[in-house]
Design a protein around this motif. Structure first.
Motif, mmCIF file in Angstrom:
data_model
loop_
_atom_site.group_PDB
_atom_site.id
_atom_site.type_symbol
_atom_site.label_atom_id
_atom_site.label_comp_id
_atom_site.label_asym_id
_atom_site.label_seq_id
_atom_site.Cartn_x
_atom_site.Cartn_y
_atom_site.Cartn_z
ATOM 1 N N PHE A 39 0.826 -1.209 0.000
ATOM 2 C CA PHE A 39 0.000 0.000 0.000
ATOM 3 C C PHE A 39 0.860 1.260 0.000
ATOM 4 N N GLN A 58 -4.912 6.697 0.137
ATOM 5 C CA GLN A 58 -4.367 5.328 0.124
ATOM 6 C C GLN A 58 -3.712 5.003 1.464
ATOM 7 N N TYR A 62 -6.418 2.700 3.565
ATOM 8 C CA TYR A 62 -6.017 1.306 3.421
ATOM 9 C C TYR A 62 -4.911 0.914 4.385
ATOM 10 N N ILE A 66 -7.846 -0.109 7.298
ATOM 11 C CA ILE A 66 -8.153 -1.473 6.878
ATOM 12 C C ILE A 66 -7.135 -2.467 7.436
ATOM 13 N N MET A 67 -5.849 -2.107 7.376
ATOM 14 C CA MET A 67 -4.836 -3.048 7.841
ATOM 15 C C MET A 67 -4.839 -3.200 9.361
#
Length: 74
Positions: A39, A58, A62, A66-67
């Motif tokens: 990413f 980004q 992400y 998200i991670m």
């Protein structure tokens, strides 16, 4: 060859390598960290394409949000 093209080439090679490590790794934590690295490489590619907003999104959405969820699930 311009310095910008050199950075783009290096970032793209690192992005491909980290994607392969993400898929091929048997350890889920190593795979998740390789995905985070991927990413960040994509964000660097967006920066070389002068898409600063997409690069920031980004990293924030992400690589950040998200991670963290993926790491907690693992």
């Amino acid at each position: 060859m311009s310095l910008l093209y050199f950075f783009f080439a290096v970032l793209s090679i690192l992005a491909i390598a980290s994607a392969i490590v993400t898929i091929a790794s048997k350890n889920p934590v190593r795979s998740a960290f390789a995905l985070v690295f991927h990413f960040f490489m994509l964000a660097g590619l967006y920066l070389t394409l002068n898409a600063q907003f997409v690069a920031v999104i980004q990293v924030l959405v992400y690589a950040g949000a998200i991670m963290v969820l993926v790491i907690f699930v693992i």
